[in-house]
Design an enzyme around this catalytic site. Sequence first.
Site, PDB file in Angstrom:
ATOM      1  N   ARG A   1      13.034   8.037   6.342  1.00  0.00           N
ATOM      2  CA  ARG A   1      11.694   8.637   6.336  1.00  0.00           C
ATOM      3  C   ARG A   1      10.625   7.693   6.866  1.00  0.00           C
ATOM      4  O   ARG A   1       9.489   8.119   7.105  1.00  0.00           O
ATOM      5  CB  ARG A   1      11.309   9.054   4.906  1.00  0.00           C
TER       6      ARG A   1
ATOM      7  N   PRO B   1      -0.883  -4.080  -0.910  1.00  0.00           N
ATOM      8  CA  PRO B   1      -0.306  -5.127  -0.066  1.00  0.00           C
ATOM      9  C   PRO B   1       0.239  -4.553   1.237  1.00  0.00           C
ATOM     10  O   PRO B   1       0.827  -3.471   1.254  1.00  0.00           O
ATOM     11  CB  PRO B   1       0.819  -5.697  -0.934  1.00  0.00           C
ATOM     12  N   GLU B   2       0.037  -5.300   2.313  1.00  0.00           N
ATOM     13  CA  GLU B   2       0.575  -4.864   3.599  1.00  0.00           C
ATOM     14  C   GLU B   2       1.981  -5.434   3.782  1.00  0.00           C
ATOM     15  O   GLU B   2       2.474  -6.231   2.970  1.00  0.00           O
ATOM     16  CB  GLU B   2      -0.383  -5.260   4.719  1.00  0.00           C
TER      17      GLU B   2
ATOM     18  N   LYS C   1       6.452  -1.245   3.417  1.00  0.00           N
ATOM     19  CA  LYS C   1       5.894  -1.636   2.126  1.00  0.00           C
ATOM     20  C   LYS C   1       6.878  -1.439   0.976  1.00  0.00           C
ATOM     21  O   LYS C   1       6.490  -1.436  -0.191  1.00  0.00           O
ATOM     22  CB  LYS C   1       4.608  -0.842   1.878  1.00  0.00           C
TER      23      LYS C   1
ATOM     24  N   ARG D   1      -9.551   6.492   4.184  1.00  0.00           N
ATOM     25  CA  ARG D   1      -9.688   5.033   4.206  1.00  0.00           C
ATOM     26  C   ARG D   1     -10.778   4.639   5.187  1.00  0.00           C
ATOM     27  O   ARG D   1     -10.985   5.284   6.223  1.00  0.00           O
ATOM     28  CB  ARG D   1      -8.367   4.364   4.625  1.00  0.00           C
TER      29      ARG D   1
ATOM     30  N   ASN E   1      -4.597  -1.260   6.203  1.00  0.00           N
ATOM     31  CA  ASN E   1      -5.952  -1.086   6.715  1.00  0.00           C
ATOM     32  C   ASN E   1      -6.456  -2.288   7.515  1.00  0.00           C
ATOM     33  O   ASN E   1      -7.178  -2.139   8.496  1.00  0.00           O
ATOM     34  CB  ASN E   1      -6.902  -0.792   5.554  1.00  0.00           C
TER      35      ASN E   1
END
Length: 274
Positions: free
Chosen positions: A121, A2-3, A52, A258, A162
């Site tokens: 981070r 999931p984005e 995410k 990817r 992506n």
Amino acid sequence: MPEGHTIHRLAAEHQRVFGGRAVTAASPQGRFADGAGLIDGRTLDTADAHGKHLLLGFSGDLTVHVHLGIYGTFTFGDAPAPAPWGAVRLRLTGGAGYADLRGPNACEILEPGAVDRLTARLGPDPLRPDADPGRAWRRVHASRVPIGQLLMDQAVIAGPGNIYRAEVLFRQGVHPRLPGRDLPRASWDAIWDDLTHLMADGVRDGRIDTVRPEHTPEAMGRPPRVDDHGGEVYVYRRAGQPCLLCGTEVRTEVMAGRNVFWCDTCQPLGAPRA
């Protein structure tokens, strides 16, 4: 995976169902039994998303950190909750609803210091009002790494995956192989602005649509896209098909593990088009 828009939707749904209420927490699967015991009976104070990562803040300064990964899902329903089915890592029940978490990459309890270290981070999230696009730009501008790879680095910019990577680069006429240091600042600003709008649309609609009004199936007289990922897109998973704008065959290659997609005509390698 999931984005970021999906995680922001999940945060909003947790807030709607459980916000300000004491919840019952359990781990039917057993793998989060200790963590569920710590938050059982506590009030959900906040439900937040950073990229995410879903962060559910409970009374007593305890946070449940969830990263869905590739296989993780949340299922919401009305009370009374049915008997758990499948490997439910965490069940929350409260008010008039319940939520089941299955198959996450991470589900853990964090104290405030650990939450701060986690978010430190991560790069800025285009969906967050506190995001600083300049911080991401400094990382991009100093890097020889292709912009297509940098946009997938959650330490540079948190949230896009992506689909958004491929689509925003197409919309801004930027080739994915262009080194970050060769990207003009104006192009970065346009990418960031485009992401904030596209991802906000994704939060609102629950799907990713990236084509402009003049390029929808209705406007162009073409069949709608048929794909498990849904949504109307320019290049994502359209390798070998003609570009919607110029007819050039959409290209693909593997970049940092990817598949990335682009159009050589609309995204020439070199200075980005206007």
